[in-house]
Motif scaffolding. Structure first.
Motif, short mmCIF file in Angstrom:
data_model
loop_
_atom_site.label_atom_id
_atom_site.label_comp_id
_atom_site.label_asym_id
_atom_site.label_seq_id
_atom_site.Cartn_x
_atom_site.Cartn_y
_atom_site.Cartn_z
N ALA A 103 1.23 -1.31 -0.05
CA ALA A 103 -0.41 -0.51 -0.10
C ALA A 103 1.05 0.88 0.17
N TYR A 104 0.82 1.66 -1.19
CA TYR A 104 2.22 3.14 -0.85
C TYR A 104 1.86 3.78 -2.42
N VAL A 105 2.26 5.08 -2.61
CA VAL A 105 2.33 6.55 -3.23
C VAL A 105 3.72 6.19 -3.55
N GLY A 106 4.30 7.26 -4.24
CA GLY A 106 5.38 7.64 -5.31
C GLY A 106 5.81 8.29 -5.93
N LEU A 107 7.27 8.38 -6.60
CA LEU A 107 7.32 9.23 -7.65
C LEU A 107 8.12 8.31 -8.02
N SER A 108 8.68 8.33 -9.23
CA SER A 108 9.64 8.14 -10.18
C SER A 108 9.90 8.34 -11.58
N GLY A 109 11.63 8.47 -11.62
CA GLY A 109 12.04 9.19 -12.80
C GLY A 109 13.71 8.57 -13.15
N ASP A 110 14.13 10.04 -13.12
CA ASP A 110 15.68 9.63 -14.25
C ASP A 110 16.29 9.48 -12.55
N PHE A 111 16.09 9.55 -11.20
CA PHE A 111 17.18 9.32 -10.35
C PHE A 111 16.78 8.13 -9.66
N GLY A 112 15.34 7.44 -10.38
CA GLY A 112 14.96 6.09 -9.48
C GLY A 112 13.25 6.19 -9.57
N THR A 113 12.73 5.73 -8.10
CA THR A 113 12.38 5.76 -7.14
C THR A 113 11.67 5.49 -6.54
N VAL A 114 11.22 6.23 -5.84
CA VAL A 114 10.63 6.26 -4.05
C VAL A 114 9.65 6.01 -4.73
N LYS A 115 9.25 5.32 -2.62
CA LYS A 115 7.89 4.81 -2.56
C LYS A 115 7.81 5.34 -0.85
N LEU A 116 6.43 5.72 0.07
CA LEU A 116 6.24 5.45 1.31
C LEU A 116 4.99 4.80 1.27
N GLY A 117 5.05 3.41 2.31
CA GLY A 117 3.79 3.46 2.57
C GLY A 117 4.19 1.63 3.14
N ARG A 118 3.83 0.98 2.78
CA ARG A 118 3.56 -0.76 3.34
C ARG A 118 4.23 -0.75 1.64
N VAL A 119 4.92 -1.00 2.43
CA VAL A 119 6.25 -1.71 0.79
C VAL A 119 6.94 -2.85 0.54
N PRO A 120 6.44 -4.17 -0.23
CA PRO A 120 7.17 -5.28 0.11
C PRO A 120 8.40 -5.22 0.74
N ASN A 121 9.07 -6.33 1.40
CA ASN A 121 10.81 -6.83 1.65
C ASN A 121 11.81 -7.21 0.46
N PRO A 122 12.90 -5.96 0.98
CA PRO A 122 14.05 -6.10 -0.49
C PRO A 122 14.84 -7.45 -0.14
N LEU A 123 14.68 -7.55 1.12
CA LEU A 123 15.93 -9.08 0.74
C LEU A 123 14.93 -10.26 0.34
N PHE A 124 13.17 -10.01 1.16
CA PHE A 124 12.72 -11.31 0.49
C PHE A 124 12.37 -12.10 -0.33
N GLN A 125 12.12 -10.18 -1.62
CA GLN A 125 12.03 -10.21 -3.08
C GLN A 125 13.77 -10.88 -3.07
N ALA A 126 14.61 -10.29 -2.79
CA ALA A 126 15.81 -10.88 -3.10
C ALA A 126 16.05 -12.23 -2.90
#
Length: 337
Positions: A103-126
């Motif tokens: 459950a998140y909202v964020g911004l994406s562009g040349d700088f990458g992607t930033v999200k705020l809220g409930r976000v999947p765990n990066p280590l789980f995805q790795a």
């Protein structure tokens, strides 16, 4: 018949503004429905016949998308909830939040992607990226030993973090950096969760390395106030076979609990299907307890009926060094929408 048709027409008219908005902002509805039947048993447990949710992938639904803001900048958002397809209940377990997957909202562009809220765990995805069963917390030896409660959950914390700040960098030379931070939001406490994962992907080769420190959430208590986890893994696609391997270490403060998990696996394509083989061994010790190990091995076959639908058959062998073995067999179907 006429009142029914009138009601249907009215419903379609009400949906037209929503459909127009979806086209304008890129909103989409998506998800996976996965259910299996069979016999389930972990080492030292009792076998039971089951019809269960989420064999190859936990069933979920999502509403998400993006809005182009101009000059390469866009808004990204998602609301994703888990559904237990075997019972029709929402969430992974009773009282799980409605949008526990994301459950998140964020911004994406040349700088990458930033999200705020409930976000999947990066280590789980790795960890999902470097084993042949991907996100399966039912059948993947790596994912069950690291993340599934019936197998002991070597990694403390949730597969998704609430109150999180997430960043994914642009990919440069095949390298992507993912970072995530979540304050514990406990008054008078500085506890927090932090994770970072480095990903390198060029051609058939994928390398991941990352770590996390968890001080708030599932499994964190006054007796176990912090856990540090490190993971490294590889996947290499030889076309005739895709190979996987990983190694994980973690340590929990005060209890002295330490686990080390090694995993090997492969996928072999065969026409419209694929064979999947995987094995993982965890060794664990801690204060005032002898070392023990857990071996889990899985053999399966996944067959695609179409681009969106596949059926699968899986056998799981699970053995604790201190207990009797457990066997799981499953026949399932998965549909993506």
């Amino acid at each position: 018949m006429r009142p029914t048709l009138s009601a249907l027409a009215a419903a379609l008219l009400l949906c037209l503004p929503i459909a127009g908005m979806a086209q304008q902002t890129g909103v989409r509805v998506y998800g996976i429905l996965d259910v299996f039947a069979g016999s389930a048993n972990t080492s030292g447990g009792l076998a039971s016949r089951v019809i269960n949710n989420g064999g190859m992938t936990t069933s979920y639904y999502g509403i998400g998308g993006k809005e182009e803001l101009g000059q390469g900048l866009k808004t990204v958002f998602a609301l994703e909830g888990v559904v237990r397809l075997d019972t029709g209940e929402s969430g992974r377990f009773p009282n799980d939040p409605l949008f526990s997957r994301a459950a998140y909202v964020g911004l994406s562009g040349d700088f990458g992607t930033v999200k705020l809220g409930r976000v999947p765990n990066p280590l789980f995805q790795a960890s999902a990226a470097v084993n042949p069963y991907a996100y399966s917390t039912r059948f993947s030896p790596l994912m069950t030993q690291l993340w599934a409660a019936p197998y002991g959950s070597a990694v403390t914390g949730d597969t998704g973090w609430s109150n999180a700040l997430h960043y994914t960098s642009p990919t440069l030379g095949g390298v992507t950096l993912v970072g995530q931070y979540a304050p514990g939001e406990t008054p008078g406490s500085a506890s927090h969760n932090a994770a970072a994962v480095l990903r390198y992907e060029v051609g058939p080769l994928l390398l991941v390395a990352g770590g996390q420190r968890v001080e708030a959430g599932l499994g964190i208590t006054s007796a176990a106030p912090r856990q540090d986890t490190w993971l490294a893994g590889v996947a290499y696609d030889l076309r005739a076979v895709k190979l996987y391997g990983s190694y994980d270490r973690n340590r929990t403060d005060l209890t002295g609990r330490r686990t080390r998990t090694a995993q090997l696996g492969l996928q072999v394509p065969s026409g419209s299907g694929r064979y999947l083989l995987a094995w993982a061994r965890s060794r664990e010790d801690g204060l005032n307890r002898p070392e023990f190990r857990r071996d889990t091995a899985t053999a399966g076959y996944d067959y695609s009926l179409s681009v969106r639908t596949d059926v699968y058959a899986v056998f799981v062998y699970d053995k604790l060094s201190t207990s009797s073995d457990g066997n799981t067999t499953a026949l399932g179907i998965r549909h993506k929408f």
